[in-house]
Design a protein around this motif. Structure first.
Motif, mmCIF file in Angstrom:
data_model
loop_
_atom_site.group_PDB
_atom_site.id
_atom_site.type_symbol
_atom_site.label_atom_id
_atom_site.label_comp_id
_atom_site.label_asym_id
_atom_site.label_seq_id
_atom_site.Cartn_x
_atom_site.Cartn_y
_atom_site.Cartn_z
ATOM 1 N N SER A 239 17.749 17.243 4.045
ATOM 2 C CA SER A 239 16.337 16.944 4.285
ATOM 3 C C SER A 239 16.182 15.616 5.009
ATOM 4 C CB SER A 239 15.570 16.900 2.965
ATOM 5 O OG SER A 239 15.429 18.186 2.418
ATOM 6 N N THR A 240 15.022 15.436 5.619
ATOM 7 C CA THR A 240 14.687 14.208 6.332
ATOM 8 C C THR A 240 13.404 13.641 5.752
ATOM 9 O OG1 THR A 240 15.688 15.038 8.369
ATOM 10 C CG2 THR A 240 14.184 13.167 8.571
ATOM 11 N N LEU A 241 13.457 12.370 5.351
ATOM 12 C CA LEU A 241 12.289 11.668 4.829
ATOM 13 C C LEU A 241 11.800 10.736 5.923
ATOM 14 C CD1 LEU A 241 10.554 11.147 2.234
ATOM 15 C CD2 LEU A 241 12.088 9.225 1.777
ATOM 16 N N VAL A 242 10.592 10.948 6.411
ATOM 17 C CA VAL A 242 10.075 10.234 7.573
ATOM 18 C C VAL A 242 8.987 9.255 7.140
ATOM 19 C CG1 VAL A 242 9.020 10.445 9.848
ATOM 20 C CG2 VAL A 242 10.575 12.233 9.023
ATOM 21 N N PHE A 243 9.223 7.975 7.415
ATOM 22 C CA PHE A 243 8.203 6.958 7.141
ATOM 23 C C PHE A 243 7.261 6.833 8.336
ATOM 24 C CE2 PHE A 243 11.130 5.910 3.796
ATOM 25 C CZ PHE A 243 10.328 5.398 2.787
ATOM 26 N N PRO A 244 6.025 6.353 8.101
ATOM 27 C CA PRO A 244 4.979 6.453 9.127
ATOM 28 C C PRO A 244 4.909 5.316 10.132
ATOM 29 C CG PRO A 244 4.029 5.655 7.095
ATOM 30 C CD PRO A 244 5.473 5.932 6.802
ATOM 31 N N GLY A 245 5.699 4.251 9.962
ATOM 32 C CA GLY A 245 5.505 3.050 10.766
ATOM 33 C C GLY A 245 4.526 2.108 10.084
ATOM 34 N N GLY A 246 4.324 0.937 10.691
ATOM 35 C CA GLY A 246 3.442 -0.040 10.082
ATOM 36 C C GLY A 246 4.076 -0.687 8.860
ATOM 37 N N THR A 247 3.233 -1.160 7.936
ATOM 38 C CA THR A 247 3.704 -1.843 6.733
ATOM 39 C C THR A 247 3.228 -1.095 5.499
ATOM 40 O OG1 THR A 247 3.699 -4.016 7.802
ATOM 41 C CG2 THR A 247 3.598 -3.988 5.396
ATOM 42 N N LEU A 248 4.158 -0.843 4.590
ATOM 43 C CA LEU A 248 3.826 -0.247 3.300
ATOM 44 C C LEU A 248 4.145 -1.266 2.215
ATOM 45 C CD1 LEU A 248 5.295 3.370 3.669
ATOM 46 C CD2 LEU A 248 2.927 2.638 3.972
ATOM 47 N N LYS A 249 3.131 -1.604 1.417
ATOM 48 C CA LYS A 249 3.321 -2.559 0.329
ATOM 49 C C LYS A 249 3.810 -1.825 -0.909
ATOM 50 C CE LYS A 249 -0.379 -5.611 1.973
ATOM 51 N NZ LYS A 249 -1.686 -6.241 1.640
ATOM 52 N N ILE A 250 4.769 -2.444 -1.601
ATOM 53 C CA ILE A 250 5.337 -1.839 -2.796
ATOM 54 C C ILE A 250 5.430 -2.908 -3.881
ATOM 55 C CG2 ILE A 250 7.351 -0.694 -3.800
ATOM 56 C CD1 ILE A 250 8.000 0.341 -0.985
#
Length: 566
Positions: free
Chosen positions: A58-69
């Motif tokens: 599988s491939t997990l694709v992040f959207p770009g930009g900044t994600l706060k965690i």
């Protein structure tokens, strides 16, 4: 019910073993993130990861930009991680038993707040992570500008976003979320060069510093014999190595590509018992445009008991709080002979690396020379420190308490090419693999030894004893400018061997075609080698730093055979 909590209620265990679905999926993280997750995207990321782990490939694709965690809802488990602090860890991306997982970052910055380990991979194969940035809102270390220095005291000005105060007469440092960041060391950085200060002192602290707040808002800290230069930066090193950036345990075939690790609370990449791994265009550097002087809290990379290939190509490691890399195996130490074929051993750091079927070397703890080999029949674990090891044959009669045993089945072939190492604490490359090692076309500007050969059975218990190392076509640019205990030469030996005259622990090192541009004349310091060749290298005198050492000999060779220096 809050939307975030609705999603949390749906979460199962994040470390989902990949099932047998033959065709992989493409999972887009953006489809799992809602407006309610603007300040903490973790619940959505976790759901997306779980969905990806339901299938192989599988491939997990992040959207770009900044994600706060934030660490509030992160997955948690207890971990023993070599050379990092053991304990409960909160982990953002925890992957166990995956096959063929690809994580595509698309330039996304994962911005963490709190004590979080960004990535953990266990018992997985064919893993790819690409095009990601990892950063933290507040670093695990802290730093302040040196405003004044006196006898046994120093005045510091901390950045405005720090919450610094005095608690029971001791200095305490927190972030804007009131998270406290304990410190355990001090290290001065040159504020103009953004590197460790010249001939710096390495301060280690056993308790928080006594301090007082001054009327001007600055803080005065008290430490016997403290020194520093006004205008430079004093870095407060993290008291613990709590949260590595990437942890890999018993994985096979890993590619990390185009990843920027700007900070983490432990080693950047800690890789244990992994076969075939490549870091390609990976950077462990401080956040661009910031005034931060430390990237990773410890080594940029660290590899233990690995096999197959180990490649670092076009990488950049700067300003980490320890070495650029350390590549070695583990020694377990004999504590008692229990029977003709069985011994009690002690594991350092709780690393229970011995498995049935392994071929083990038995090593004299005084010379670190191998004198026998045996195959493991059975392992009976007692706890995290001790185990009983039974072999298929009787043990040699000469085995002694404190002798070491280590895996002799496989060592990685190492390629370190086109990389940049600079501005960090301590050394560059600590090389301990017995496979073929090629170090070529790299740039070194490190404050200690650029290449160091270690290994011992009395302190770190790191298996070394190289067999074939090629160091060629590298630029060594003004190394050895830092603390005087960080290396005896550009290419140096630091193995702890009690009986050096009877040891030829390391073998076959060739140093050729390199340029040494240096203010420090010490080029080689080697001991207990069989086979040293130094040829066709250029040495250029530099006046960029003041030389202040007692030893000036360019080549110090002790207890070595077959030495050729041209």
């Amino acid at each position: 019910m809050n939307k975030v909590f609705k999603l949390l209620a749906m979460l199962a265990v994040v470390a989902v073993a990949a099932c047998t679905t033959p065709e992989g999926k493409t999972i887009y993280v953006k489809d799992y993130i809602t407006d309610a997750m603007a300040e903490d995207a973790y619940p959505g990321i976790r759901l997306a990861l779980e969905e990806a782990l339901k299938s192989d490939n599988s491939t997990l694709v992040f959207p770009g930009g900044t994600l706060k965690i934030k660490d509030t809802y992160c997955f948690e488990k207890y971990q023993y991680i070599s050379n990092n602090t053991q304990g409960k860890k909160r982990i953002a991306i925890d992957v166990v038993g995956a096959n063929g997982l690809k994580i595509e970052g698309n330039g996304t910055t994962l911005l963490f707040t709190g004590f979080i380990s960004p990535f953990n991979f266990e018992n997985s194969k064919n893993i790819t992570v690409s095009d990601l940035n990892i950063d933290f809102t507040h670093t695990f270390n802290s730093q302040g500008e040196i405003m004044a220095v006196g006898k046994d005291w120093m005045e510091l000005k901390f950045p405005e976003h720090y919450k610094v105060d005095i608690q029971s007469g001791q200095l305490r440092i927190r972030d804007q979320n009131n998270i406290t960041y304990p410190y355990g060391s001090l290290l001065e950085f040159d504020s103009k060069k953004m590197e460790v200060a010249h001939y710096v002192h390495d301060y280690w602290l056993w308790s928080p510093l006594q301090a007082e707040k001054l009327p001007n808002g600055n803080f005065k800290i008290f430490l016997k014999d403290i020194t520093g230069t006004v205008g430079n930066i004093m870095a407060f090193g993290a008291a613990r190595r709590s949260n590595p950036g990437f942890t890999f345990e018993e994985c096979n075939t890993v590619l990390i590509k185009n990843v920027n690790l700007y900070h983490c609370g432990g080693m950047g990449f800690i890789v244990q018992k992994v076969r075939d791994i490549e870091l390609n265009n990976v950077q462990v550097v401080p956040t661009p445009g910031s005034n931060r002087v430390i990237s990773a809290t410890a080594d940029a990379t660290h590899f233990i008991n690995c096999g197959g290939y180990l490649r670092m190509i076009d990488c950049k490691f700067t300003n980490q709080k320890d070495d650029a890399t350390n590549i070695h195996g583990w020694y377990a130490m004999t504590r008692e002979k229990l029977a003709d074929d069985r011994i009690l051993v002690w594991y350092n750091y709780g690393m229970d690396f011995i498995r049935p079927g392994m071929n083990m070397e038995i090593v004299n703890h005084k010379t670190m020379m191998t004198y026998a080999y045996r195959t493991v029949k059975e392992v009976r674990s007692i706890n995290s420190e001790f185990a009983e090891i039974t072999f298929t044959e009787d043990l040699p009669e000469e085995i002694q308490i404190k002798d070491a045993i280590a895996c002799d089945d496989q060592y990685p072939d190492v390629l370190i090419k086109g990389c940049h190492f600079a501005n960090n604490r301590a050394r560059g490359l600590l090389i301990g693999s017995r496979g073929e090692v090629i170090i070529e076309d790299n740039y070194f500007h490190v404050p200690g030894a650029a290449v160091l050969f270690e290994g011992d059975g009395s302190y770190w218990y790191e298996q070394s004893g190289v067999r074939n190392v090629q160091i060629r076509n590298n630029m060594f640019d003004n190394c050895l400018y830092g603390c005087k205990t960080w290396g005896d030469a550009h290419i140096a030996y630091n193995s702890r061997i009690a009986e050096q005259e009877n040891s030829r622990y390391h073998k076959n090192i060739v140093v050729e075609g390199n340029t040494f541009r240096t203010f420090d004349p010490r080029i080689l310091y080697l001991c207990c080698f069989d086979g040293i060749t130094f040829r066709n290298n250029k040495i250029e005198q530099s006046t960029d730093y003041e030389f202040g050492r007692d030893v000036k000999e360019p080549f110090v060779i002790k207890h070595c055979d077959n030495v050729s220096i041209e």
